[in-house]
Design a protein around this motif. Structure first.
Motif, PDB file in Angstrom:
ATOM      1  N   ILE A   1     -10.303  26.611 -42.165  1.00 16.58           N
ATOM      2  CA  ILE A   1     -10.885  27.869 -42.658  1.00 16.58           C
ATOM      3  C   ILE A   1     -10.340  28.244 -44.028  1.00 16.58           C
ATOM      4  CG2 ILE A   1     -11.344  28.796 -40.359  1.00 16.58           C
ATOM      5  CD1 ILE A   1      -8.755  30.478 -40.701  1.00 16.58           C
ATOM      6  N   GLY A   2      -9.308  27.514 -44.460  1.00 13.75           N
ATOM      7  CA  GLY A   2      -8.736  27.769 -45.772  1.00 13.75           C
ATOM      8  C   GLY A   2      -9.130  26.693 -46.761  1.00 13.75           C
ATOM      9  N   ILE A   3      -8.189  26.324 -47.634  1.00 16.89           N
ATOM     10  CA  ILE A   3      -8.436  25.306 -48.650  1.00 16.89           C
ATOM     11  C   ILE A   3      -7.700  24.031 -48.249  1.00 16.89           C
ATOM     12  CG2 ILE A   3      -8.352  24.797 -51.108  1.00 16.89           C
ATOM     13  CD1 ILE A   3      -9.847  27.378 -50.479  1.00 16.89           C
ATOM     14  N   PRO A   4      -8.379  22.899 -48.142  1.00 16.07           N
ATOM     15  CA  PRO A   4      -7.679  21.659 -47.767  1.00 16.07           C
ATOM     16  C   PRO A   4      -6.611  21.306 -48.798  1.00 16.07           C
ATOM     17  CG  PRO A   4     -10.069  21.382 -47.677  1.00 16.07           C
ATOM     18  CD  PRO A   4      -9.821  22.687 -48.351  1.00 16.07           C
ATOM     19  N   VAL A   5      -5.514  20.716 -48.336  1.00 19.57           N
ATOM     20  CA  VAL A   5      -4.495  20.233 -49.265  1.00 19.57           C
ATOM     21  C   VAL A   5      -5.023  18.968 -49.926  1.00 19.57           C
ATOM     22  CG1 VAL A   5      -2.550  21.277 -48.047  1.00 19.57           C
ATOM     23  CG2 VAL A   5      -3.314  18.996 -47.410  1.00 19.57           C
ATOM     24  N   MET A   6      -4.279  18.456 -50.908  1.00 17.16           N
ATOM     25  CA  MET A   6      -4.811  17.411 -51.782  1.00 17.16           C
ATOM     26  C   MET A   6      -5.169  16.114 -51.052  1.00 17.16           C
ATOM     27  SD  MET A   6      -5.897  17.049 -54.773  1.00 17.16           S
ATOM     28  CE  MET A   6      -5.296  18.621 -55.393  1.00 17.16           C
ATOM     29  N   ALA A   7      -4.375  15.706 -50.062  1.00 13.90           N
ATOM     30  CA  ALA A   7      -4.640  14.419 -49.390  1.00 13.90           C
ATOM     31  C   ALA A   7      -5.990  14.401 -48.668  1.00 13.90           C
ATOM     32  CB  ALA A   7      -3.497  14.079 -48.435  1.00 13.90           C
ATOM     33  N   PRO A   8      -6.276  15.354 -47.764  1.00 18.22           N
ATOM     34  CA  PRO A   8      -7.598  15.341 -47.121  1.00 18.22           C
ATOM     35  C   PRO A   8      -8.728  15.646 -48.093  1.00 18.22           C
ATOM     36  CG  PRO A   8      -6.330  17.269 -46.431  1.00 18.22           C
ATOM     37  CD  PRO A   8      -5.403  16.380 -47.174  1.00 18.22           C
ATOM     38  N   LEU A   9      -8.427  16.387 -49.138  1.00 20.51           N
ATOM     39  CA  LEU A   9      -9.438  16.682 -50.163  1.00 20.51           C
ATOM     40  C   LEU A   9      -9.865  15.389 -50.854  1.00 20.51           C
ATOM     41  CD1 LEU A   9     -10.658  19.413 -51.258  1.00 20.51           C
ATOM     42  CD2 LEU A   9      -9.090  19.179 -53.169  1.00 20.51           C
ATOM     43  N   ALA A  10      -8.876  14.582 -51.229  1.00 21.86           N
ATOM     44  CA  ALA A  10      -9.174  13.301 -51.875  1.00 21.86           C
ATOM     45  C   ALA A  10      -9.923  12.368 -50.923  1.00 21.86           C
ATOM     46  CB  ALA A  10      -7.870  12.647 -52.342  1.00 21.86           C
TER      47      ALA A  10
END
Length: 452
Positions: free
Chosen positions: A72-81
């Motif tokens: 529900i928030g902002i994904p951190v960089m690893a799952p975002l990538a």
């Protein structure tokens, strides 16, 4: 779970071997909270909020089905990538990057860091925009054959610089959409994240009003800090001045909001509900724009939406290497200079939360601060043999505190003590009357209904 409070390499909390009669499990967070009471009384105190602070999952359970966890928030960089690299629309570009430019997104450099990927593309874009790539006769013949067959895609028709810029725009828009988090904001599913930020800033307001105002540095592009402070009626300086059109001006960081105490004399007092907010990696609502008599061409817009921003040529959501006005000039140079200035003050304490120490620019400034004997670094995180926090622990410097809880291997959805929510709830001291604050908020909401 095993809670730790390292000063250097020594865990000062009672170990599991200590008799349970002497220490209760609740004594561990209490001891950490007592330490933070003294931290909040420090004259020079700064916080650094990383991407982990805005990342939050909720469990959705349906009868007879397995638990589903929704971000529900902002994904951190690893799952975002990982999500971006897996998009169907990126696969052609992914193959081209690997075959032609030898950029493998599965490599250690890029697999968990979309910012590093973008920085590399910006460097290549700069090069290819200045140097006309040479094409062999064979390559030209192959292009002609593909065009005759009608097999060449829109991406394939672009030259090298065009392909790189196309990927940059796609990645930038992907990050922009994720940072705005509009679906969860519209449905108010992100209220849980916003409430954590509100609680964080509300607790920091309890700090002694005679001390200097707090500085909050963040690498996050999202706007949860601004939203939380707006809802709490907290005033903050974020580097922008103006009314209808707000433009970046770093001199505002030298100012403070004050009230006049004595009408007969020039006696002023800085107001209590006031913070300095430094978004050192930029923000989703910053754009590059021209302004009359404005030396700093970065504008802050109030109503940020994906439809409005996706067409903007330059959105300040990441620094662009090799471009002076972006990586060496404003606003990034000014913001990093402010961070360095704060860190170099005597008796300064920096508290990092949700920050993995993956940004070398920030790390260099923090490490330089250790040349000052009175500097202290408090890391809210878990040290492992694979991360930078573990390397900091191995330094065995008592000026480095590391606070958190071991992450269980058998439960990936467990929330340890060093996550933002539990840090705010259980570690950060609260010197105000929380019940009174809640009653005041309820009263204000009820008054709004009466006035309608």
């Amino acid at each position: 779970m095993s809670t730790f409070f390292y000063k250097g390499e020594e865990n000062i909390l009672p170990s599991s071997e200590t008799p349970a009669i002497e220490f209760s499990d609740n004594s561990k967070p209490s001891k950490i909270k007592e330490a933070f009471l003294k931290v909040l009384d420090n004259k020079n105190l700064s916080f650094l909020l990383g991407s982990g602070c805005s990342s939050c999952e909720i469990k959705q359970t349906k009868e007879g089905e397995e638990d589903i966890y929704q971000q529900i928030g902002i994904p951190v960089m690893a799952p975002l990538a990982k999500e971006f690299y897996g998009l169907a629309g990126f696969q052609e570009a992914r193959g081209w990057l690997k075959d032609k430019l030898r950029i493998d997104v599965e490599s250690k450099t890029f697999a968990t860091n979309l910012e590093s990927f973008l920085s590399t593309l910006h460097s290549l874009s700069f090069y290819h925009s200045k140097v006309e790539p040479l094409k062999s006769d064979n390559a030209g013949e192959e292009d002609a054959k593909q065009q005759e067959k009608g097999t060449k895609s829109e991406f394939g028709k672009l030259d090298t610089a065009g392909k790189i810029n196309h990927i940059i725009v796609e990645a930038r828009n992907f990050i922009l959409e994720k940072m705005l988090n509009e679906d969860n904001v519209t449905s108010k599913q992100d209220e849980h994240v916003l409430n954590i930020y509100k609680q964080f800033y509300r607790k920091l307001l309890s700090r002694n009003s005679t001390l200097p105002r707090l500085s909050i540095f963040t690498t996050n592009y999202d706007m949860y800090s601004e939203k939380a402070m707006d809802l709490l009626g907290i005033h903050y300086v974020n580097g922008f001045t103006g009314g209808i059109c707000k433009f970046f001006n770093p001199t505002i960081f030298n100012y403070a909001l004050a009230e006049k105490m004595d009408l007969s004399q020039s006696k002023w007092s800085v107001i209590d509900n006031f913070f300095y907010l430094y978004k050192i990696h930029g923000s989703v609502n910053w754009i590059e724009a021209e302004g009359e008599n404005k030396l700093f061409k970065v504008r802050e817009i109030q109503e940020a939406s994906f439809d409005k921003l996706k067409g903007e040529a330059t959105i300040m959501i990441h620094p662009t290497p090799l471009k002076y006005n972006a990586s060496l000039g404003s606003p990034y140079s000014d913001l990093f200079r402010e961070l360095q200035r704060k860190l170099m003050v005597n008796n300064n304490i920096l508290v990092t939360i949700g920050y993995s120490f993956s940004d070398e620019h920030i790390n260099n400034l923090i490490f330089q601060a250790f040349t000052i004997p009175s500097f202290r670094l408090i890391v809210i995180g878990e040290p492992t043999e694979y991360n930078k926090i573990g390397e900091l622990k191995k330094l065995d410097d008592p000026r480095i505190w590391i606070i958190g809880e071991e992450f269980p291997k058998d439960d990936e959805h467990y929330i340890p003590l060093h996550f933002f929510k539990r840090f705010v709830d259980e570690v950060l001291p609260d010197l105000t009357n929380e019940d009174l604050d809640e009653k005041m908020e309820t009263t204000i909401n009820n008054l709004k209904n009466l006035l309608q």
